[in-house]
Design a protein around this motif. Structure first.
Motif, mmCIF file in Angstrom:
data_model
loop_
_atom_site.group_PDB
_atom_site.id
_atom_site.type_symbol
_atom_site.label_atom_id
_atom_site.label_comp_id
_atom_site.label_asym_id
_atom_site.label_seq_id
_atom_site.Cartn_x
_atom_site.Cartn_y
_atom_site.Cartn_z
ATOM 1 N N HIS A 84 0.823 -1.287 -0.080
ATOM 2 C CA HIS A 84 -0.090 -0.041 -0.030
ATOM 3 C C HIS A 84 0.763 1.243 0.117
ATOM 4 O O HIS A 84 0.615 2.283 -0.542
ATOM 5 C CB HIS A 84 -0.895 0.135 1.222
ATOM 6 N N HIS A 85 2.041 1.103 0.510
ATOM 7 C CA HIS A 85 2.939 2.246 0.651
ATOM 8 C C HIS A 85 4.159 2.272 -0.589
ATOM 9 O O HIS A 85 4.736 3.130 -0.647
ATOM 10 C CB HIS A 85 3.538 2.235 1.890
ATOM 11 N N ARG A 86 4.075 1.517 -1.337
ATOM 12 C CA ARG A 86 5.016 1.341 -2.370
ATOM 13 C C ARG A 86 4.538 1.646 -3.638
ATOM 14 O O ARG A 86 3.132 1.687 -4.023
ATOM 15 C CB ARG A 86 5.393 -0.127 -2.488
ATOM 16 N N GLY A 87 5.304 1.666 -4.550
ATOM 17 C CA GLY A 87 5.085 2.104 -6.100
ATOM 18 C C GLY A 87 4.963 3.529 -6.331
ATOM 19 O O GLY A 87 4.941 4.295 -5.550
ATOM 20 N N GLU A 88 5.119 3.932 -7.691
ATOM 21 C CA GLU A 88 4.922 5.171 -8.310
ATOM 22 C C GLU A 88 3.745 5.927 -7.900
ATOM 23 O O GLU A 88 3.766 7.078 -7.708
ATOM 24 C CB GLU A 88 5.112 5.138 -9.740
ATOM 25 N N ALA A 89 2.430 5.294 -7.788
ATOM 26 C CA ALA A 89 1.123 5.921 -7.453
ATOM 27 C C ALA A 89 1.033 6.179 -5.997
ATOM 28 O O ALA A 89 -0.006 7.105 -5.434
ATOM 29 C CB ALA A 89 0.090 5.269 -8.175
ATOM 30 N N SER A 90 1.804 5.613 -5.331
ATOM 31 C CA SER A 90 1.765 5.770 -3.850
ATOM 32 C C SER A 90 2.077 7.143 -3.193
ATOM 33 O O SER A 90 2.854 8.018 -3.791
ATOM 34 C CB SER A 90 2.604 4.815 -3.062
ATOM 35 N N LYS A 91 1.012 7.681 -2.594
ATOM 36 C CA LYS A 91 1.314 9.018 -1.878
ATOM 37 C C LYS A 91 1.564 9.009 -0.493
ATOM 38 O O LYS A 91 1.655 9.860 0.219
ATOM 39 C CB LYS A 91 -0.097 9.835 -1.934
ATOM 40 N N SER A 92 2.002 7.753 -0.077
ATOM 41 C CA SER A 92 2.425 7.649 1.424
ATOM 42 C C SER A 92 3.442 8.379 1.743
ATOM 43 O O SER A 92 4.531 8.644 1.215
ATOM 44 C CB SER A 92 2.611 6.077 1.741
ATOM 45 N N GLY A 93 3.417 9.011 3.081
ATOM 46 C CA GLY A 93 4.497 9.744 3.604
ATOM 47 C C GLY A 93 5.472 8.544 4.039
ATOM 48 O O GLY A 93 6.558 9.229 4.383
ATOM 49 N N ALA A 94 5.280 7.352 4.204
ATOM 50 C CA ALA A 94 6.242 6.379 4.580
ATOM 51 C C ALA A 94 6.832 5.511 3.366
ATOM 52 O O ALA A 94 7.316 4.358 3.266
ATOM 53 C CB ALA A 94 5.864 5.232 5.406
ATOM 54 N N LYS A 95 6.760 6.252 1.872
ATOM 55 C CA LYS A 95 6.953 5.379 0.868
ATOM 56 C C LYS A 95 8.485 5.428 0.748
ATOM 57 O O LYS A 95 8.930 4.318 0.262
ATOM 58 C CB LYS A 95 6.647 6.237 -0.491
#
Length: 516
Positions: free
Chosen positions: A127-138
């Motif tokens: 959920h936190h990985r990948g180009e589309a992720s907007k995660s603060g923990a990416k």
């Protein structure tokens, strides 16, 4: 027991020491015998109407505190700073710390009764990985090459290169384990977790209500029958709520009046030393703050001792514009200290081709308790440096959405992280989602990658020391002070030894405390 200490990979760390990274539950002696029952009401700062249950987009404390009681991470940080079991019952790296194998508890279930499996863990991290992720923990997961299952209860992380700190990174509050959808995505909308509580109600920016499950796999945790986390942004209002009995615990009391509060019958302070620090990020992607001489002028224009005395009232330590604190393993205590020096500030302004500087400083009590007064102190000290600061008090609601990382110069707060790599990767690495000053430094980025894979402790120390020096002299964030965590409680709630990685017992207050 884990084999994580193989070849001394984690020997001597603060966040994960060599003396057994994963220890049995309940190893710490407790002050009093806990019991099931009662309720706890928490008055807390920092909420926003934009709060979400999506752990990739967590911004404020109340929903994080609540979801850390509803969910588990693979490991957690205990009161000694060690990583200990949470949802993983064992962790084993290979000899080069490239392959990490996590065995997941077979007796853990989600709040709807469904057993947790490797599929859920993989979905939660992806959920936190990948180009589309907007995660603060990416950022910290960009080192992960692959995540795969080895049966129903084993998850294998393969990194691009070795990282002796990887297990500790999985304790970050973003990496909550929630159910997987059929398509392999994370079902965060369910609000379900494997923790000791279920989410009864979430009113964004207002209140989080929790109820004890009774079937939690940790038999020595989750004691309260019900818990309410109530958003109270104003510190005076929080203290009044504690004194009148409307809440049982508060965070961040007003340190100017905390002496009176702790003398109140039935009320006591809970103070710990950890990795927290106040910040003043400067956006380096535009003039004039893209000029390091301007940034250095501002760093020499702040009176840190005055800040410590008048804002923290001694509950902290003078900092040196680096986020690595005395609680971290590789803290560089011997760097030349930035002290208040109007002559040096003026010198750097001249180097930038300026005789004076006019600049706006955005602030709010949402940034940290006392942030408005702190901005005004800076305004006063900067005058003698030829710097004219206009203090702009911003609305408290949605400060983290509308001001932080949006306005050129503002005030902020970080709880810090247990490892240098995690802190730097989240907030200083090139392209990091939460690089709050949009700072870029090629040498720093090279060292960050090299240090992560270096297993020789002396070499790692040398590299992290150099990185702190670069951040202090060139970085885009002023860090005037390190902050002790100070919470306050009444005598209706009790606790054992308190963790120092964040306030409220490492943000695990709901799971770890009990009714007195």
């Amino acid at each position: 027991m884990t084999n994580l200490t193989r070849r001394g990979l984690l020997a001597g760390t603060v966040a994960a020491t060599a003396a057994g990274l994963l220890l049995p539950y309940g190893v710490a002696a407790q002050e009093a015998q806990p019991k099931v029952g009662g309720s706890m009401r928490i008055g807390m700062s920092g909420a926003a109407t934009s709060d979400t249950l999506d752990p990739a987009l967590f911004l404020s404390g109340p929903v994080i505190i609540g979801m850390l009681a509803v969910c588990n991470t693979l490991v957690e940080i205990d009161h000694t700073g060690k990583a200990v079991p949470d949802l993983a019952e064992s962790v084993e790296p290979d000899a080069g710390a490239v392959i990490w194998t996590f065995k997941i508890r077979s007796d853990a279930t989600f709040g709807d009764g469904k057993a947790v499996t490797a599929k859920d863990v993989i979905a939660s991290f992806n959920h936190h990985r990948g180009e589309a992720s907007k995660s603060g923990a990416k950022g910290p997961l960009e080192q992960v090459k692959d995540i795969r299952a080895d049966g129903d209860h084993t998850v294998v992380f393969e990194l691009n290169s070795g990282n002796a700190d990887f297990a500790t990174i999985t304790a970050d509050y973003h990496y909550l384990i929630m159910p997987a959808n059929e398509d392999g995505t994370m079902n965060w909308q369910s609000g379900l977790g494997t923790g000791g509580y279920t989410l009864e109600h979430h009113d964004p920016g207002v209140r989080v209500s929790l109820k004890r499950r009774g079937d939690y796999f940790k038999k020595d945790r989750a004691w309260f029958e019900t818990v309410e986390i109530i958003a109270i942004s104003d510190p005076t209002a929080r203290q009044n709520a504690l004194m009148t009995g409307e809440v049982d615990v508060i965070n961040a009391p007003d340190l100017a009046t905390v002496g009176l509060l702790k003398r109140r019958p039935g009320i006591s302070l809970v103070e710990t030393t950890g990795t927290a620090h106040y910040t003043m990020p400067m956006l380096t992607n535009g003039a004039p703050l893209n000029d390091n001489n301007v940034r250095l002028a501002l760093k020499y224009a702040i009176n840190r001792e005055e800040f410590l005395e008048k804002i923290l009232h001694g509950y902290g330590k003078v900092a040196n514009d680096t986020p690595i604190t005395p609680a971290n393993r590789y803290y560089a205590a011997d760097l030349p200290q930035h002290s208040y020096d109007p002559d040096k500030a003026k010198f750097h302004l001249k180097q930038a081709g300026m005789d004076s500087l006019d600049i706006d400083l955005s602030t709010s009590e949402t940034a940290f308790t006392g942030a408005v007064n702190a901005a005004q102190l800076f305004q006063q000290s900067a005058k003698a440096c030829g710097i004219n600061v206009t203090v702009k008090r911003e609305p408290e609601d949605n400060y983290w959405t509308n001001v932080w990382m949006k306005k050129p110069f503002c005030m902020g707060y970080w709880n810090g992280r247990p490892t240098e790599d995690d802190m730097f990767s989240l907030t200083y690495a090139s392209g990091a989602e939460w690089n709050e000053s949009f700072w870029e430094n090629e040498k720093f980025n090279q060292l960050l990658i090299t240090a992560r894979t270096e297993l020789d402790d002396a070499k790692r120390r040398e590299m992290y020391h150099e990185m702190q020096a670069i951040v202090s002299e060139d970085g885009g964030t002023i860090i005037p002070v390190f902050v002790n965590y100070v919470d306050a409680k009444n005598d209706k709630v009790a606790h054992g030894p308190v963790a120092g990685d964040r306030f409220f017992d490492g943000w695990k207050i709901v799971e770890r405390w009990w009714a007195a």
